[in-house]
Write a protein that holds these residues in place. Structure first.
Motif, short mmCIF file in Angstrom:
data_model
loop_
_atom_site.label_atom_id
_atom_site.label_comp_id
_atom_site.label_asym_id
_atom_site.label_seq_id
_atom_site.Cartn_x
_atom_site.Cartn_y
_atom_site.Cartn_z
N UNK A 18 -20.78 38.86 78.97
CA UNK A 18 -20.12 38.53 77.71
C UNK A 18 -19.31 39.72 77.21
N UNK A 19 -18.22 39.44 76.55
CA UNK A 19 -17.45 40.44 75.82
C UNK A 19 -17.60 40.13 74.34
N UNK A 20 -18.17 41.08 73.59
CA UNK A 20 -18.47 40.88 72.17
C UNK A 20 -17.54 41.73 71.32
N UNK A 21 -17.15 41.18 70.19
CA UNK A 21 -16.42 41.95 69.18
C UNK A 21 -17.35 42.18 68.01
N UNK A 22 -17.52 43.45 67.62
CA UNK A 22 -18.40 43.82 66.51
C UNK A 22 -17.59 44.46 65.40
N UNK A 23 -17.97 44.16 64.15
CA UNK A 23 -17.34 44.88 63.05
C UNK A 23 -18.10 46.18 62.82
N UNK A 24 -17.65 46.97 61.85
CA UNK A 24 -18.27 48.29 61.68
C UNK A 24 -19.67 48.22 61.11
N UNK A 25 -20.11 47.01 60.69
CA UNK A 25 -21.49 46.84 60.26
C UNK A 25 -22.41 46.35 61.36
N UNK A 26 -21.88 46.23 62.59
CA UNK A 26 -22.70 45.79 63.71
C UNK A 26 -22.85 44.29 63.80
N UNK A 27 -22.00 43.54 63.09
CA UNK A 27 -22.07 42.09 63.12
C UNK A 27 -21.13 41.54 64.19
#
Length: 726
Positions: A18-27
């Motif tokens: 999987x390729x995941x995109x995370x915001x700066x809060x780790x979500x």
């Protein structure tokens, strides 16, 4: 700000990247398939796409819970572990401890690395798991035939010319005991290159609809069909084993009792179809027979799994490209091993034999309810929900209420853990490292990939640390469990000829290991000692190399390796193990038996994996519903409209009716893992469904393996409001 990270999906057996995109809060803000993964090549299913929602489920527990009467309160970790120790210290006899391991243990590093030391520390033989509700027949058949329960040949999907599939639905399950990301694409490619796919199933599943041919079969009769194929191979002189085997004459003699004409009456498969399928298998340039949970969870599950590989042997397709082959996982280390045996000990109440160090989950309630020396009074569950997954789950639900103490390592307050005195929740998926120790042993292509933790643990321990601390509590010892295991493994390897490190200094080798955690150092050790490892002298694989290749490494197509795999005392494939030939007599005795009017089977959903994914909104609803599938002719004959009452010898449920011509007459289907009425999980409670294991019978098992029987359960069906006299 966002970041892009990569990891293996841990939600089923397909091990997709999987390729995941995370915001700066780790979500997690986006999930897509990893196109650079050499094995999955960008494939993704709805479960993987929902990883972020599952990972951040608001109903997941963040802190330990301690039960006081009917109420729960959050506790600190030290207090929770102290409560576990107090509960264990009250026991006079460790034989009264039982452990249950759920399916997700096969998908975590902690389950693979720490469950065995914990069980050893507890000092109990009362070990139960989802394996005896699923796949134990395959392990027993493989152990008796090849000498090792994990020596499981898988179909060489990418090169085979002919695939005969029974009781499997990989377009929904993504594959099982056959790790193959994008199973649908691989089956389409098989047909695209001119190959043939034949699916045998009581339902015209999505997989069956994809095949060249679908063959309906009465549930639970797969062993008869397979014996009919074996009979035809011998009768028409089509058997061509490529390997020297023991027991060929015994199998030939046994097969004489299962001619296609007799088998046809029992299975509902026409004799001419049985004969033709045998001829097609024998004539195909390469072929493989593959069978899964529908054949395992039946009365003759082990015989069916044995006959699958008897056919692979007789057609000359065992251990050859395009046939049924043995993967070579990167963490495989073949030390000395005793010959495989079943029944080294037996359960206290029913005398059921052990297999692979486990007792059948079908007898767990007996061990809790029956007084006497060794009565189970303390239960530890790890990532399991046996109230919904074990046969006659209602009885187990009641039995748990009478325990002296219960501990659950689980992220949810669910149908099973609600009985625990202490619940210890593991951290989020993205806070955990991931390597598929178990599943890569069944991969259709040799491959390795490690996903380090993506987020810090904050104040909570890792799942590995939870299990390691429980082991220390149980053993009464202090120290570093990982260091102990590493030193023991190194000592064993240093004494093993051909390991690559024989005679070397253990302390020196230990200092060379890399990793931020004990789990990572143990993985590094296993990779270095494995068949591609830098210490084995056969490659350069290590944890560092996997970290430097975050999309994973292709280790090549499967290669013939029967000589390496065989661990039998004879050094040959044992085609006629005595335990299985004995069960053939039981099979013969039921050949002329009349089938029940209606029998129950299970079914899989693409957006589900047992009970623990029903609390994610995108994964419930649509086709993923708890309904009773029934043929329209049966529904009309029984006067069903809307809902029906399904009754068995053990219980009854009321469930919505879904008429469909995709299921054969005389068969009904309910999915498993449901029954969430009153659950603390909000989404699951809103889509409660019914527990199919209210209907299944814990006293009916597959004899050689002790596996529970979920397919072919006799039931009666009536409209709601109709009273049935008994």
């Amino acid at each position: 700000m966002t970041s892009t990270v990569h990891r293996t999906c841990p939600l089923c057996e397909a091990v997709c990247g999987l390729t995941l995109t995370l915001d700066d809060g780790g979500h997690v803000t986006g999930v897509r398939g990893d196109r650079d993964d050499p094995f999955s090549k960008g494939f993704i299913c709805p479960k993987g796409a929902s990883l972020g929602r599952l990972d951040e489920d608001p109903d997941r527990l963040r802190k330990p819970l301690i039960r006081e009467g009917e109420l729960w309160r959050e506790a600190g970790w030290d207090e929770a572990f102290a409560a576990v120790k107090a509960g264990l210290d009250r026991l006079a006899d460790r034989r009264s401890v039982a452990v249950y391991l759920g399916n997700p243990n096969a998908h975590t590093m902690a389950g693979a690395l720490y469950a065995a030391p914990l069980i050893k520390a507890l000092g109990t033989r009362n070990v139960f798991s989802a394996s005896t509700a699923d796949q134990m027949p395959k392990h027993v058949a493989s152990g008796l035939m090849f000498g090792h329960p994990l020596a499981i040949p898988v179909p060489d999907l990418d090169r085979t010319d002919y695939l005969l599939m029974l009781g499997a639905n990989p377009l929904e399950s993504n594959g099982s005991l056959c790790t193959a990301p994008d199973f649908p694409g691989r089956l389409k490619a098989l047909r695209g290159r001119g190959g043939r796919l034949v699916v045998v199933d009581p339902r015209r599943t999505r997989t069956a609809a994809l095949g060249d041919e679908h063959v309906f079969i009465r549930p639970g009769t797969d062993a008869y069909l397979l014996f009919g194929l074996v009979h035809t191979l011998f009768a028409e002189d089509l058997a061509r084993p490529r390997h020297e085997v023991n027991g060929l004459d015994e199998v030939r003699e046994a097969a004489k009792h299962f001619p296609p004409e007799s088998v046809a009456r029992r299975t509902g498969v026409p004799a001419e179809t049985i004969t033709r399928l045998a001829r097609e298998l024998a004539a195909a340039p390469t072929a493989a027979v593959y069978a899964r949970i529908g054949t395992c969870t039946a009365e003759f599950g082990t015989l069916a799994q044995w006959l699958v590989d008897v056919l692979n042997v007789l057609t000359g397709n065992l251990d050859r490209p395009g046939g049924a082959m043995f993967p070579k996982p990167a963490t495989e280390f073949a030390g000395r091993r005793r010959p495989y045996a079943v029944g080294r000990w037996k359960s206290r109440v029913r005398g059921l034999p052990e297999a692979n160090g486990e007792l059948p989950v079908a007898t767990l309630a007996d061990e809790i309810e029956t007084p006497g020396e060794g009565q189970v009074r303390f239960v530890l569950t790890i990532a399991g929900n046996p109230v919904l997954s074990a046969p006659h789950g209602d009885r187990l639900d009641t039995a748990f209420q009478g325990l002296d103490f219960m501990v659950s390592v689980d992220p949810y307050l669910n149908e099973t853990t609600k009985h625990a005195n202490v619940i210890l929740p593991p951290p989020r998926v993205l806070q955990s490292g991931h390597y598929d120790f178990a599943l890569l042993g069944f991969a259709v292509r040799n491959y390795a990939r490690y996903s380090p933790p993506l987020l810090p643990l904050d104040e909570r321990p890792s799942e590995a640390q939870i299990l390691a601390r429980l082991a220390m509590i149980a053993s009464g010892l202090e120290g570093d469990l990982d260091a102990f295991v590493i030193d023991e493994t190194l000592r064993k390897a240093a004494q093993t000829p051909g390991s690559g490190i024989e005679g070397r200094d253990v302390a020196e080798l230990r200092d060379l290991l890399e990793g931020e955690t004990g789990s990572e150092r143990r993985l590094d050790l296993m990779l270095r000692l494995g068949p591609y490892g830098e210490w084995s002298g056969k490659g350069d694989l290590s944890l560092r190399k996997l970290l430097d290749n975050p999309h994973g490494l292709d280790l090549g197509a499967l290669e013939p390796r029967l000589g390496e795999v065989l661990k039998t005392a004879s050094g040959l494939v044992e085609l006629a193990p005595p335990q299985l030939m004995e069960d053939v007599e039981r099979l013969r005795g039921k050949l002329e038996e009349e089938p029940p009017e209606i029998v129950l089977i299970g079914r899989r959903h693409l957006r589900s994996n047992n009970s623990w994914m029903h609390n994610v909104g995108p994964l419930v609803g649509g086709s993923n519903r708890c309904t009773l599938q029934i043929h329209p002719s049966d529904a009309a004959r029984l006067g069903l409209d809307g809902e029906a009452v399904v009754r068995s010898a053990k219980g009854q449920v009321t469930v919505p009716v879904e008429p469909t011509d995709t299921i054969m007459p005389g068969v009904v289907s309910l999915p498993h893992g449901w029954g969430h009425a009153g659950s603390a999980q909000n989404v699951a409670a809103a889509h409660a469904g019914v527990n199919v294991n209210t209907l299944t019978d814990e006293t009916t098992i597959d004899v050689p393996s002790g596996n529970a029987v979920f397919n072919g359960v006799p039931v009666t069906i009536s409209p709601t409001g109709v009273i049935i006299a008994h």
